[in-house]
Motif scaffolding. Structure first.
Motif, PDB file in Angstrom:
ATOM      1  N   GLU A   1       0.791  -1.322   0.527  1.00  0.00           N
ATOM      2  CA  GLU A   1       0.360  -0.175  -0.053  1.00  0.00           C
ATOM      3  C   GLU A   1       1.145   1.496  -0.004  1.00  0.00           C
ATOM      4  N   ILE A   2       0.955   2.118  -1.318  1.00  0.00           N
ATOM      5  CA  ILE A   2       1.447   3.309  -0.645  1.00  0.00           C
ATOM      6  C   ILE A   2       0.608   4.570  -0.350  1.00  0.00           C
ATOM      7  N   HIS A   3       0.674   5.352   1.139  1.00  0.00           N
ATOM      8  CA  HIS A   3      -0.809   6.139   1.466  1.00  0.00           C
ATOM      9  C   HIS A   3       0.788   7.485   1.136  1.00  0.00           C
ATOM     10  N   MET A   4      -0.273   8.059   0.349  1.00  0.00           N
ATOM     11  CA  MET A   4       0.503   9.480  -0.163  1.00  0.00           C
ATOM     12  C   MET A   4      -0.538  10.551   0.809  1.00  0.00           C
ATOM     13  N   LEU A   5       0.507  11.158   1.372  1.00  0.00           N
ATOM     14  CA  LEU A   5      -0.333  12.318   2.537  1.00  0.00           C
ATOM     15  C   LEU A   5       0.375  14.274   1.941  1.00  0.00           C
ATOM     16  N   VAL A   6      -0.554  14.842   1.737  1.00  0.00           N
ATOM     17  CA  VAL A   6      -0.021  16.598   1.220  1.00  0.00           C
ATOM     18  C   VAL A   6       0.844  16.899   2.071  1.00  0.00           C
TER      19      VAL A   6
ATOM     20  N   GLU B   1       4.318  13.643   1.807  1.00  0.00           N
ATOM     21  CA  GLU B   1       4.809  12.361   2.248  1.00  0.00           C
ATOM     22  C   GLU B   1       4.348  10.751   2.168  1.00  0.00           C
ATOM     23  N   PHE B   2       4.977   9.684   1.633  1.00  0.00           N
ATOM     24  CA  PHE B   2       4.886   8.921   0.873  1.00  0.00           C
ATOM     25  C   PHE B   2       5.060   7.339   2.240  1.00  0.00           C
ATOM     26  N   ARG B   3       3.555   6.842   2.672  1.00  0.00           N
ATOM     27  CA  ARG B   3       4.520   5.480   3.780  1.00  0.00           C
ATOM     28  C   ARG B   3       4.112   3.737   2.840  1.00  0.00           C
ATOM     29  N   PHE B   4       4.883   3.189   2.375  1.00  0.00           N
ATOM     30  CA  PHE B   4       5.453   2.336   2.224  1.00  0.00           C
ATOM     31  C   PHE B   4       4.731   1.002   3.110  1.00  0.00           C
ATOM     32  N   ARG B   5       4.003   0.414   3.141  1.00  0.00           N
ATOM     33  CA  ARG B   5       2.740  -0.555   3.682  1.00  0.00           C
ATOM     34  C   ARG B   5       2.841  -1.845   2.451  1.00  0.00           C
TER      35      ARG B   5
ATOM     36  N   GLU C   1       4.982  -0.845   7.987  1.00  0.00           N
ATOM     37  CA  GLU C   1       5.464  -0.224   7.486  1.00  0.00           C
ATOM     38  C   GLU C   1       6.866  -0.525   6.967  1.00  0.00           C
ATOM     39  N   VAL C   2       7.160  -0.119   5.664  1.00  0.00           N
ATOM     40  CA  VAL C   2       9.303  -0.895   4.933  1.00  0.00           C
ATOM     41  C   VAL C   2       9.761   0.875   4.961  1.00  0.00           C
ATOM     42  N   ALA C   3       8.740   1.432   4.232  1.00  0.00           N
ATOM     43  CA  ALA C   3       9.490   2.862   3.716  1.00  0.00           C
ATOM     44  C   ALA C   3       9.142   4.346   3.904  1.00  0.00           C
ATOM     45  N   ARG C   4       9.775   4.962   3.939  1.00  0.00           N
ATOM     46  CA  ARG C   4       8.956   6.691   3.829  1.00  0.00           C
ATOM     47  C   ARG C   4       9.896   7.622   3.085  1.00  0.00           C
ATOM     48  N   GLY C   5       8.605   7.628   2.239  1.00  0.00           N
ATOM     49  CA  GLY C   5       8.921   8.995   1.493  1.00  0.00           C
ATOM     50  C   GLY C   5       8.740  10.414   1.158  1.00  0.00           C
ATOM     51  N   PHE C   6       9.318  11.451   0.996  1.00  0.00           N
ATOM     52  CA  PHE C   6       8.895  12.721   0.657  1.00  0.00           C
ATOM     53  C   PHE C   6       9.503  12.560  -1.322  1.00  0.00           C
ATOM     54  N   LEU C   7       8.522  13.912  -1.170  1.00  0.00           N
ATOM     55  CA  LEU C   7       8.397  14.538  -2.580  1.00  0.00           C
ATOM     56  C   LEU C   7       8.419  16.093  -2.515  1.00  0.00           C
ATOM     57  N   THR C   8       9.288  16.521  -3.073  1.00  0.00           N
ATOM     58  CA  THR C   8       8.981  17.842  -2.918  1.00  0.00           C
ATOM     59  C   THR C   8       8.382  18.681  -5.018  1.00  0.00           C
ATOM     60  N   VAL C   9       7.820  18.910  -5.742  1.00  0.00           N
ATOM     61  CA  VAL C   9       7.392  19.270  -6.521  1.00  0.00           C
ATOM     62  C   VAL C   9       6.381  20.867  -7.434  1.00  0.00           C
ATOM     63  N   VAL C  10       7.270  21.353  -8.016  1.00  0.00           N
ATOM     64  CA  VAL C  10       7.099  22.656  -8.526  1.00  0.00           C
ATOM     65  C   VAL C  10       6.616  23.276  -9.588  1.00  0.00           C
ATOM     66  N   CYS C  11       5.337  23.934  -9.508  1.00  0.00           N
ATOM     67  CA  CYS C  11       4.462  23.364 -10.898  1.00  0.00           C
ATOM     68  C   CYS C  11       5.397  25.390 -12.275  1.00  0.00           C
ATOM     69  N   VAL C  12       5.574  24.468 -12.625  1.00  0.00           N
ATOM     70  CA  VAL C  12       6.113  25.233 -14.452  1.00  0.00           C
ATOM     71  C   VAL C  12       5.113  25.377 -15.392  1.00  0.00           C
ATOM     72  N   THR C  13       5.359  26.372 -16.574  1.00  0.00           N
ATOM     73  CA  THR C  13       5.283  26.163 -17.627  1.00  0.00           C
ATOM     74  C   THR C  13       6.225  25.903 -18.138  1.00  0.00           C
ATOM     75  N   HIS C  14       6.053  25.731 -19.746  1.00  0.00           N
ATOM     76  CA  HIS C  14       6.773  25.444 -20.750  1.00  0.00           C
ATOM     77  C   HIS C  14       7.318  26.194 -21.668  1.00  0.00           C
TER      78      HIS C  14
ATOM     79  N   LEU D   1      -2.159  13.382  11.358  1.00  0.00           N
ATOM     80  CA  LEU D   1      -1.688  12.216  10.846  1.00  0.00           C
ATOM     81  C   LEU D   1      -0.921  12.104  10.538  1.00  0.00           C
ATOM     82  N   LEU D   2       0.248  13.604   9.436  1.00  0.00           N
ATOM     83  CA  LEU D   2       1.279  13.754   9.786  1.00  0.00           C
ATOM     84  C   LEU D   2       2.886  13.615  10.635  1.00  0.00           C
ATOM     85  N   LYS D   3       2.042  13.478  12.097  1.00  0.00           N
ATOM     86  CA  LYS D   3       3.268  13.342  12.943  1.00  0.00           C
ATOM     87  C   LYS D   3       2.905  11.744  13.226  1.00  0.00           C
ATOM     88  N   SER D   4       1.954  10.998  12.714  1.00  0.00           N
ATOM     89  CA  SER D   4       2.103   8.973  13.383  1.00  0.00           C
ATOM     90  C   SER D   4       2.787   8.482  12.292  1.00  0.00           C
TER      91      SER D   4
END
Lengths: 147, 147, 147, 147
Positions: free
Chosen positions: A77-82, A93-97, A106-119, A144-147
Motif C-alpha cells: 500500500e502506498i499512502h500519500m499525504l500532502v 509524504e509517502f508511507r509504504f506498507r 511500514e517498510v519505507a517512507r518517502g518524500f517528494l517536493t514538486v514545483v509547478c512550471v510552465t514550459h 496524521l503527519l505526525k503518526s
C-alpha cells in the motif's frame, strides 16, 4: 478537497534486483504512481492540458528511508499525504506498507517536493499553481503527519 | 585509500520521460553506478564474495536535490564523495555535473546511506564492515564536502 | 558510409533481476544504445533536428534470442549490423558478446526494425529517410550477416 | 486447466520516453506481468518453491510487433494466450489492446518462449516441466490463435 490517497500494488519481477529485493530506485516510481492517481481523482492529469497555459511538475527534491525490503509478489500500500502547500510548490509524504506476511507493516517512507512550471521554448519557469488545482488540495491534518 | 571517484556517462534515450528530461528516479541508478565503480577500483565488487562471509550493502536512505534537468545525449559527470564512515555504515554524496552546453554545471546533488549486512536464510543482519574493505575507504576532506 | 558498430558496456546492478541475471527486457535497451551511437558517429542524433522536418524512428518490430545469461559486472560487446535499408525503413541486427569469463562468447542476438516518421499534431507519419542520412548508411556485407 | 488470461493496466509516466510514448522495451515488462498473473491464478508463483526441485523460467525468445503507440494514462488490456506446450518449453502470445480512445484497439502483439530450468551452482539446466504445473496449462484453441 483532498489531502491523502492510498493505492495498492503488487511487486513485479522486473522491479527486483539480484539481491532478491525491490531495487531502491523503484520506490521513487511507486511514489509517482500514487501522486498521479491523486491528480486523476481530483479530475486532473499530472500532464494536464486542462489549465491554460498547461503546467508541469518537475521534482526538486526526492527522498526515501528504507526499513525493510520488499520482494517479488509482495502486496504493498502506498499512502500519500500532502505535507506542504505553497503558491508554487507541493510537498508529499509517502508511507509504504507491506500488506502480506502478517502486515500491514511500514517498510519505507518517502518524500517528494514538486514545483509547478510552465514550459516555454524548452525552458521551465516556476509559476503559481492554477486556482482550479490548488483549491482542491489541502495539507493533511498535523496528527496524521505526525503518526 | 580513496574518498572520491568521478565517472562520466551519456544520458540514454530510455532514461528520458515524456517531459523530455531524465526521469528523476534514474539519478538514483546513476549514483549506484559511481558507487559500484568506486568499489571496483578498490579491488572489490559491491556483491563481493571476496570477504567471508560475503556482505551486501542495502540502502537505508536515499536523497536527491534537482536544480536543472538533464536531456538525451547530455554528457554527465557523477562525482562521488565518501561523507561518513561508521562501523556498519557508509554515507556518500554525489554531485551531478552536466559537461556539455557550456558546463561543467552542477545539476543535482544526491546522498546515499548504505549498511553493511550479511545474509542468512533470506534475512539481512547489519554487520561490521570487513577490515579489508574499510581500511581502503576514508572520509573526504571537509573543505571538499563543504564546497 | 557505415554498416556496423561495436560498443562495449558493463552490466549494471539495476539491470539484474532476482534470478541474478540481466532482465530480458534490458537487451532491448542495450540494442538502442548501439543504434544511437551509430547515428552519432554518422554525425546525427537519433532525435535530430538536423533535417527539416525533424524525423523520428519508432520501432515496428523488436526481437531477441537468448542463449546465455548475463550477470552483474559482465563486460559486453554489442555489435550492430545494418541488415536492411528501404526507403522508409531500416532493419538492424545486434550480436551480444560477453567479453569476460574466457570470451568473447555470443550470448544473444537481437533484431530491430524502425520506420522513419515525421510528427504532426501528435500523429506519426511514415516518410522517406532524408537523403543526408540514408546516403551514409549501407547494408552490411552478406558474409558478415551470415556468420 | 487454463490457456489464456487478460489483465488491465494503466500506462505509467516512468514508462514513457521523450517521444511521448511508451518505450518499446516496456512492452516486454507488460508481457511478463500477464505471464506471472497467469501462474498465480493456477496456484503457483513463477518463482515457485512449490515444486521440488524449484524451477525457473528463463526466456529464450522474445518478440514484439508494434502497430500503434501507447501514451501516459492509456488503459491497456494484455491478453495472454498459450501458444505452444512442449516437455521443457512454453510459448505465449500477447495481444495489447488500448481500451480508451474509442477502443479496444490492438496496438501490439508479442511472443515469448520460456524454458523450464533447475538451478545448480549458478548454472541453469533445462528440465521437464513438473506435472503439477503442466497439467494445468493447455494450448489455446486454434481459432483463437488465428484471430
Amino acid at each position: 478537497m483532498a489531502y491523502e490517497l492510498k493505492v495498492t500494488r503488487r511487486v513485479e519481477f522486473s522491479e527486483t534486483d539480484m539481491a532478491g529485493i525491490v531495487h531502491y530506485s523503484n520506490f521513487f516510481r511507486y511514489m509517482e504512481v500514487a501522486e498521479h492517481e491523486f491528480f486523476r481523482r481530483l479530475g486532473f492529469s499530472v500532464v494536464t492540458r486542462q489549465v491554460d497555459p498547461p503546467v508541469g511538475w518537475p521534482r526538486v527534491h526526492a527522498e526515501c528511508d528504507y526499513t525493510q525490503p520488499l520482494r517479488f509478489e509482495d502486496e504493498i500500500e502506498i499512502h500519500m499525504l500532502v505535507k506542504e502547500k505553497r503558491s508554487k510548490l507541493l510537498s508529499y509524504e509517502f508511507r509504504f506498507r507491506k500488506l502480506n506476511g502478517g502486515g500491514p507493516t511500514e517498510v519505507a517512507r518517502g518524500f517528494l517536493t514538486v514545483v509547478c512550471v510552465t514550459h516555454q521554448d524548452g525552458k521551465m519557469t516556476p509559476t503559481t499553481i492554477p486556482k482550479s488545482i490548488v483549491d482542491k488540495i489541502e495539507v493533511a491534518p498535523e496528527e496524521l503527519l505526525k503518526s
